[in-house]
Design an enzyme around this catalytic site. Structure first.
Site, PDB file in Angstrom:
ATOM      1  N   HIS A 157       0.838  -1.192   0.000  1.00 37.69           N
ATOM      2  CA  HIS A 157       0.000   0.000   0.000  1.00 37.69           C
ATOM      3  C   HIS A 157       0.882   1.254   0.000  1.00 37.69           C
ATOM      4  CE1 HIS A 157       1.173  -0.026   4.236  1.00 37.69           C
ATOM      5  NE2 HIS A 157       0.708   1.210   4.346  1.00 37.69           N
TER       6      HIS A 157
ATOM      7  N   GLN B 273       0.373   5.899   0.511  1.00 40.71           N
ATOM      8  CA  GLN B 273      -0.432   6.896   1.198  1.00 40.71           C
ATOM      9  C   GLN B 273      -0.495   8.189   0.395  1.00 40.71           C
ATOM     10  OE1 GLN B 273       0.069   7.119   5.623  1.00 40.71           O
ATOM     11  NE2 GLN B 273       1.825   5.782   5.260  1.00 40.71           N
TER      12      GLN B 273
END
Length: 378
Positions: free
Chosen positions: A197, A199
């Protein structure tokens, strides 16, 4: 190409967006049936008079999730009896508001430099402001293991489209001055969840590093009539010594004055201000070259290399749009198989870096690094 987007809200009111691959079938968006919990009220910004920088204080982040095992990962799809942050049985790419944000959830304007207020009042309140802004999590895959380097071009393109969408939408929100897209990979960097992931931070101010680089870009444009990054790109392409690879629309090179043992910049050949300005051909090209660069970095050693991948986009209200040129910087503190570069006295206190390896040496190693992944390495 148009990536399909579905929107919903989580039980506590946070926004969630699901981005689908071009060839992915549309699936129903499940509802978040977890009990609604109160959201953090937000942190505080404190102004540093000596540096002219805002510092965010977000004490509620002390309780954020830290390196959960796969069975407890909040970024994996929800399953019967185990709800997660993503209330679907499977997904392609997901973006949602961070449960433990450094900025936000409230939006609003922040004074660029409150020194005048401090001179008039000489109080703590003159140097503080609500930590307005927005923090989002971008999940690259429903698979718990892997990395951005493992994504095929189709999935990487979906992520790029998600970045572009969020850049456009966040830049248009109240008080937002800069949208920062980034990925931290590896526990050595400080990652608290290993699921692949990244951000996004939408700042209510222009980040300190960007203040410096934008000012230099504006000055260069005024003095030469040319964008600074355009001249840097031409310099590196002409030399070739630090070039890692080139594609139709991008060049990847180790910069001449690289600060980190591993540092690669990916620069578009066309001047654009943000990811959202890239056209379809450029996004497709980036979806191929970016994972390849990461695979080359991973090919340097027998284990995955920690890194920070940071998109340097123009401030929302930049002084001179003709001076700005978006690019990606990938940096890693790994200087040998079992050694990391730590920011000690000169770097941490004075901001004066001392390089451990030359840019030319790193580029040469990356040019010949294997592109093959060994399945057992992750």
């Amino acid at each position: 190409m148009s990536t399909r987007i579905r929107r919903n809200t989580l039980a506590d009111g946070r926004e969630i967006l699901l981005f689908q691959d071009a060839d992915s079938p549309t699936a129903p968006l499940a509802e978040d049936d977890r009990p609604a919990e109160p959201r953090p009220t937000g942190g505080q910004l404190r102004f540093d008079l000596l540096t002219g920088e805002w510092v965010a204080v977000a004490t509620h982040r002390q309780s954020r999730t830290h390196l959960p095992v796969a069975a407890e990962c909040p970024l994996c799809p929800s399953a019967p009896g185990r709800p997660t942050e993503i209330p679907v049985a499977d997904y392609d790419v997901v973006v949602f508001e961070n449960r433990f944000p450094s900025l936000g959830p409230a939006l609003g304007e922040v004074t660029a430099d409150p020194r005048q207020h401090f001179a008039e009042a000489a109080s703590e309140s003159a140097l503080t402001a609500p930590a307005h802004g927005r923090c989002e999590v971008v999940v690259f895959s429903s698979a718990h293991n892997g990395s951005f380097a493992d994504l095929d071009p189709g999935r990487a393109r979906t992520v790029i489209d998600a970045w572009a969408n969020r850049t456009s939408e966040l830049a248009a929100r109240e008080g937002i001055e800069q949208v920062f897209v980034f990925e931290n990979r590896g526990e050595e960097i400080g990652v608290t969840m290993n699921h692949p992931h990244g951000q996004i931070y939408a700042y209510p101010f222009v980040a300190p590093h960007t203040v410096i680089t934008s000012a230099r870009a504006v000055q260069h444009r005024r003095e030469t009539g040319r964008p600074l990054m355009g001249d840097v790109l031409a310099f590196e392409r002409s030399s070739g010594e630090r070039m890692v690879l080139e594609s139709a629309h991008f060049s990847a090179f180790v910069p001449f004055a690289a600060r980190w043992p591993i540092e690669v910049h990916i620069v578009p050949h066309r001047q654009v201000l943000g990811i959202n300005d890239l056209d379809d051909a450029e996004r497709d090209d980036l979806a191929r070259i970016y994972p390849e660069v990461l695979r080359r970095i991973d090919g340097l050693y027998s284990t995955p290399t920690p890194y920070i991948a940071a998109w340097h986009q123009a401030p929302v209200n930049c002084e001179d749009r003709s001076a700005e040129w978006m690019h990606l910087e990938i940096t890693s503190p790994r200087r040998a198989e079992n050694k990391l570069k730590f920011l000690a006295g000169s770097e941490a206190a004075m901001g004066a870096f001392v390089g451990d390896v030359s840019a030319e040496e790193t580029a040469a190693r990356l040019r010949v690094a294997t592109l093959a992944h060994v399945d057992g390495r992750r």
